[in-house]
Design an enzyme around this catalytic site. Structure first.
Site, PDB file in Angstrom:
ATOM      1  N   ARG A 185       0.858  -1.180   0.000  1.00 28.14           N
ATOM      2  CA  ARG A 185       0.000   0.000   0.000  1.00 28.14           C
ATOM      3  C   ARG A 185       0.892   1.226   0.000  1.00 28.14           C
ATOM      4  O   ARG A 185       1.971   1.235   0.599  1.00 28.14           O
ATOM      5  CB  ARG A 185      -0.919   0.028   1.227  1.00 28.14           C
ATOM      6  N   GLU A 229      -3.761   7.558  -5.141  1.00 28.55           N
ATOM      7  CA  GLU A 229      -3.920   6.818  -6.392  1.00 28.55           C
ATOM      8  C   GLU A 229      -5.151   7.358  -7.108  1.00 28.55           C
ATOM      9  O   GLU A 229      -6.228   7.367  -6.511  1.00 28.55           O
ATOM     10  CB  GLU A 229      -4.091   5.317  -6.116  1.00 28.55           C
ATOM     11  N   HIS A 252      -1.119   0.376  -9.962  1.00 32.55           N
ATOM     12  CA  HIS A 252      -1.745  -0.597  -9.060  1.00 32.55           C
ATOM     13  C   HIS A 252      -2.388  -1.742  -9.846  1.00 32.55           C
ATOM     14  O   HIS A 252      -3.596  -1.962  -9.789  1.00 32.55           O
ATOM     15  CB  HIS A 252      -2.782   0.082  -8.157  1.00 32.55           C
TER      16      HIS A 252
END
Length: 328
Positions: free
Chosen positions: A245, A274, A293
């Site tokens: 993360r 993000e 991601h």
């Protein structure tokens, strides 16, 4: 004839077809989707979840007290299409007696493959090399040009030797890694035995590793774990990779470490926020590779995740054991 009361289900995104089909077959549910690939606005989430018995959400959907209040007393199950649950207000959810389903195991292999891909891409400077081919920088073979770092006889440090951490080590071992180190809440001797991995403190791991892969969960203890002190302890030739993360890393400190040559390179599949703004300083660095991601982004994995998330939701609504329930 008695009218059957359908359970309302709200889905916060367009999900892969197998999961969507499983929900469509549920005769006891009335399913509403936010039919978009883009995140649902908070106001729309509040509207959609109102009165819902079940919520199927993604890691980008923050399910906090405000959303739970908007849902109301009907909400019995939250199913997240993710392994991570840091987007869920778990204390509040537990207090309300809501069950939570998640998707562990099914994305382990895809995420481990991506971690290895990102590590190799970063340490062998592949984006730089591709760019040189495109822009005419490739003139001839040069002994020192675009040299990176290899895994053979190296020391690899893994922050978090859970399912994904182990899967990463398993894939890196055949590259000729000489030594594995790991850190975490506690030693895991049974899991570590396969790789003869040594449990060390976080500062030791930073100082001794040639490559560091962060694969831990985001918790209060790991938030900001990789910071200025951590990077200062790393070797100048070391490569840092994060697939966990974004908040595990202090990105300002990482930028300084990369820009000053304190460490050699970094590869990130996760950032804060993000998406990362296109004017972010990290994007100006040649020695920083950033992906959007995509750790679990294979067709098979995402379909399996969606099916598991749907089955968790339906089982929870029906009062049955979930395939993968997070015990609160």
């Amino acid at each position: 004839m008695r009218q059957v009361l359908l359970m309302k289900v709200f889905v916060t995104r367009r999900i892969p077809p197998e999961g969507r089909a499983a929900l469509a077959r549920a005769a006891d549910c009335e399913v509403e989707h936010w039919d978009s690939d883009e995140p649902i606005p908070v106001k729309e989430l509040e509207r959609g979840v109102a009165g819902a018995h079940g919520l199927l959400c993604l890691l980008s959907d923050r399910v906090d007290k405000r959303i739970l209040d908007a849902a109301g007393a009907n909400l019995k199950v939250i199913s997240t299409l993710s392994v991570g649950v840091d987007h869920l207000a778990l204390d509040e959810i537990k207090k309300r007696g809501i069950r939570v389903g998640y998707t562990p195991d099914v994305l382990t292999d895809a995420t481990a493959e991506l971690a290895v891909s990102l590590l190799l891409t970063t340490c062998r400077r592949l984006p730089e090399a591709i760019e040189e081919v495109k822009n005419g920088g490739w003139t001839s073979w040069k002994p020192l040009w675009l040299c990176g770092y290899g895994l053979t006889q190296s020391t690899v440090g893994i922050v978090g030797l859970g399912r994904i951490g182990q899967a990463i080590a398993r894939r890196l071992k055949p590259f000729g890694v000489q030594r594995f180190l790991y850190t975490g809440r506690q030693p895991r001797p049974e899991e570590a035995a396969e790789f003869q991995a040594e449990f060390v403190s976080t500062p030791e791991l930073a100082a001794q590793s040639d490559f560091i892969v962060v694969a831990c969960s985001l918790t209060p203890a790991t938030k900001g774990l990789c910071n200025k002190d951590f990077f200062q302890k790393m070797k100048e030739t070391a490569v840092f990779v994060n697939i966990s993360r974004g908040d595990v890393v202090n990105q300002d400190d990482l930028y300084q470490a990369l820009a000053s040559g304190q460490i050699a390179a970094a590869g990130l599949d996760v950032t804060t926020p993000e998406p990362l703004p296109t004017n972010h300083p990290l994007l100006t660095l040649k020695n920083c590779v950033i992906l959007p991601h995509i750790g679990s982004a294979t067709h098979r994995t995402r379909n399996t995740m969606s099916m598991l998330a749907a089955n968790n939701l339906l089982a929870g609504l029906r009062g049955e054991p979930m395939p993968s329930e997070l015990m609160l």
